[in-house]
Design a protein around this motif. Structure first.
Motif, PDB file in Angstrom:
ATOM      1  N   THR A  77       9.642   8.166  -4.848  1.00  0.00           N
ATOM      2  CA  THR A  77      10.250   6.875  -4.477  1.00  0.00           C
ATOM      3  C   THR A  77       9.978   6.664  -3.141  1.00  0.00           C
ATOM      4  O   THR A  77      10.132   5.199  -2.700  1.00  0.00           O
ATOM      5  CB  THR A  77      11.849   7.031  -4.851  1.00  0.00           C
ATOM      6  N   ALA A  78      10.303   7.537  -2.220  1.00  0.00           N
ATOM      7  CA  ALA A  78       9.865   6.983  -0.804  1.00  0.00           C
ATOM      8  C   ALA A  78       8.969   6.600  -0.379  1.00  0.00           C
ATOM      9  O   ALA A  78       8.590   5.664   0.374  1.00  0.00           O
ATOM     10  CB  ALA A  78      10.476   8.198   0.197  1.00  0.00           C
ATOM     11  N   VAL A  79       7.909   7.138  -1.021  1.00  0.00           N
ATOM     12  CA  VAL A  79       6.597   6.961  -0.810  1.00  0.00           C
ATOM     13  C   VAL A  79       6.144   5.242  -1.588  1.00  0.00           C
ATOM     14  O   VAL A  79       5.503   4.673  -0.747  1.00  0.00           O
ATOM     15  CB  VAL A  79       5.347   7.904  -1.501  1.00  0.00           C
ATOM     16  N   ASN A  80       6.649   5.160  -2.467  1.00  0.00           N
ATOM     17  CA  ASN A  80       6.503   3.818  -3.189  1.00  0.00           C
ATOM     18  C   ASN A  80       7.299   3.058  -2.448  1.00  0.00           C
ATOM     19  O   ASN A  80       6.727   1.607  -2.282  1.00  0.00           O
ATOM     20  CB  ASN A  80       7.183   3.999  -4.792  1.00  0.00           C
ATOM     21  N   VAL A  81       8.294   3.193  -1.838  1.00  0.00           N
ATOM     22  CA  VAL A  81       9.081   2.100  -1.055  1.00  0.00           C
ATOM     23  C   VAL A  81       8.299   1.933   0.269  1.00  0.00           C
ATOM     24  O   VAL A  81       8.113   0.445   0.559  1.00  0.00           O
ATOM     25  CB  VAL A  81      10.472   2.523  -0.682  1.00  0.00           C
ATOM     26  N   ALA A  82       7.832   2.885   0.792  1.00  0.00           N
ATOM     27  CA  ALA A  82       6.765   2.753   1.979  1.00  0.00           C
ATOM     28  C   ALA A  82       5.632   1.910   1.798  1.00  0.00           C
ATOM     29  O   ALA A  82       5.168   1.063   2.610  1.00  0.00           O
ATOM     30  CB  ALA A  82       6.523   3.955   2.721  1.00  0.00           C
ATOM     31  N   LEU A  83       4.966   2.225   0.722  1.00  0.00           N
ATOM     32  CA  LEU A  83       3.831   1.521   0.361  1.00  0.00           C
ATOM     33  C   LEU A  83       4.152  -0.073  -0.107  1.00  0.00           C
ATOM     34  O   LEU A  83       3.311  -1.171   0.266  1.00  0.00           O
ATOM     35  CB  LEU A  83       3.124   2.165  -0.960  1.00  0.00           C
ATOM     36  N   GLY A  84       5.120  -0.249  -0.471  1.00  0.00           N
ATOM     37  CA  GLY A  84       5.615  -1.645  -0.875  1.00  0.00           C
ATOM     38  C   GLY A  84       5.800  -2.260   0.309  1.00  0.00           C
ATOM     39  O   GLY A  84       5.473  -3.556   0.523  1.00  0.00           O
ATOM     40  N   GLY A  85       6.445  -1.730   1.471  1.00  0.00           N
ATOM     41  CA  GLY A  85       6.593  -2.422   2.725  1.00  0.00           C
ATOM     42  C   GLY A  85       5.401  -2.815   3.404  1.00  0.00           C
ATOM     43  O   GLY A  85       5.350  -3.747   4.046  1.00  0.00           O
ATOM     44  N   VAL A  86       4.377  -1.888   3.349  1.00  0.00           N
ATOM     45  CA  VAL A  86       3.211  -2.096   3.619  1.00  0.00           C
ATOM     46  C   VAL A  86       2.440  -3.293   3.344  1.00  0.00           C
ATOM     47  O   VAL A  86       1.857  -4.134   3.936  1.00  0.00           O
ATOM     48  CB  VAL A  86       2.053  -0.580   3.700  1.00  0.00           C
ATOM     49  N   GLY A  87       2.493  -3.343   1.951  1.00  0.00           N
ATOM     50  CA  GLY A  87       1.783  -4.316   1.314  1.00  0.00           C
ATOM     51  C   GLY A  87       2.538  -5.556   1.559  1.00  0.00           C
ATOM     52  O   GLY A  87       1.971  -6.799   1.732  1.00  0.00           O
ATOM     53  N   PHE A  88       3.811  -5.541   1.635  1.00  0.00           N
ATOM     54  CA  PHE A  88       4.702  -6.811   1.885  1.00  0.00           C
ATOM     55  C   PHE A  88       4.230  -7.423   3.367  1.00  0.00           C
ATOM     56  O   PHE A  88       4.126  -8.588   3.671  1.00  0.00           O
ATOM     57  CB  PHE A  88       6.347  -6.471   1.940  1.00  0.00           C
ATOM     58  N   ALA A  89       4.121  -6.527   4.464  1.00  0.00           N
ATOM     59  CA  ALA A  89       3.782  -6.879   5.564  1.00  0.00           C
ATOM     60  C   ALA A  89       2.279  -7.431   5.592  1.00  0.00           C
ATOM     61  O   ALA A  89       2.187  -8.399   6.313  1.00  0.00           O
ATOM     62  CB  ALA A  89       3.879  -5.546   6.577  1.00  0.00           C
ATOM     63  N   ALA A  90       1.486  -6.800   5.118  1.00  0.00           N
ATOM     64  CA  ALA A  90       0.151  -7.359   4.890  1.00  0.00           C
ATOM     65  C   ALA A  90       0.253  -8.736   4.261  1.00  0.00           C
ATOM     66  O   ALA A  90      -0.544  -9.680   4.800  1.00  0.00           O
ATOM     67  CB  ALA A  90      -0.745  -6.590   4.046  1.00  0.00           C
ATOM     68  N   VAL A  91       0.883  -9.010   3.418  1.00  0.00           N
ATOM     69  CA  VAL A  91       1.004 -10.360   2.687  1.00  0.00           C
ATOM     70  C   VAL A  91       1.489 -11.351   3.411  1.00  0.00           C
ATOM     71  O   VAL A  91       1.126 -12.278   3.692  1.00  0.00           O
ATOM     72  CB  VAL A  91       1.932 -10.242   1.382  1.00  0.00           C
TER      73      VAL A  91
END
Length: 154
Positions: A77-91
């Motif tokens: 879950t922590a990995v998925n949240v971190a990856l979602g944050g990275v993707g949101f920052a890229a967007v």
């Protein structure tokens, strides 16, 4: 209540006893002996009970539970949240770039329109105000026109 029963009298029933019927013994076939490797034969254990009897049998090893799979140091879950944050920052970075591009394009188009207006307005001004001895065209003399009683006198 049933008619044969009364609340004060006990119920009398006949007791039937069933005896099991023995079957004649079947011809016992000897079971084939399967050779077993010596390292596969379990150890035989004997226990002396307090009253002096000896019980002999094979020792049964308790069933070992399956080893648990190694858990990762970080939860999924922590990995998925971190990856979602990275993707949101890229967007968000892409949206900022897109907004900047649109603003620059708008400023460029505004400058082109202003430049065209200045050039075209200058050309019109030169045409109107410029003195040229070789003017060609039609000369129109405008006189005062007099209108009396809805009739044009020119």
């Amino acid at each position: 209540m049933y008619p044969e029963h009364t609340p004060h009298a006990p119920v009398q029933r006949a007791v039937e006893v069933h005896q099991p019927t023995p079957y004649p013994p079947a011809a016992i076939q000897p079971t084939p002996v399967v050779p077993v490797r010596p390292d596969m034969v379990p150890a035989v254990a004997s226990i002396v009970l307090p009253d002096g009897r000896v019980v002999t049998g094979y020792a049964i090893n308790p069933a070992q539970p399956e080893p648990l799979a190694a858990r990762p140091g970080v939860s999924r879950t922590a990995v998925n949240v971190a990856l979602g944050g990275v993707g949101f920052a890229a967007v968000c970075g892409g949206l900022i770039l897109l907004t900047s591009f649109i603003a620059a394009l708008t400023a460029f188009i505004t400058q082109l329109i202003t430049l065209a207006a200045v050039i075209f307005g200058g050309w019109i001004a030169v045409q109107i105000l410029g003195t040229s001895s070789l003017r060609s065209g039609t000369t129109v003399n405008i006189r005062k026109a007099v209108i009396k009683r809805n009739h044009f006198h020119g």
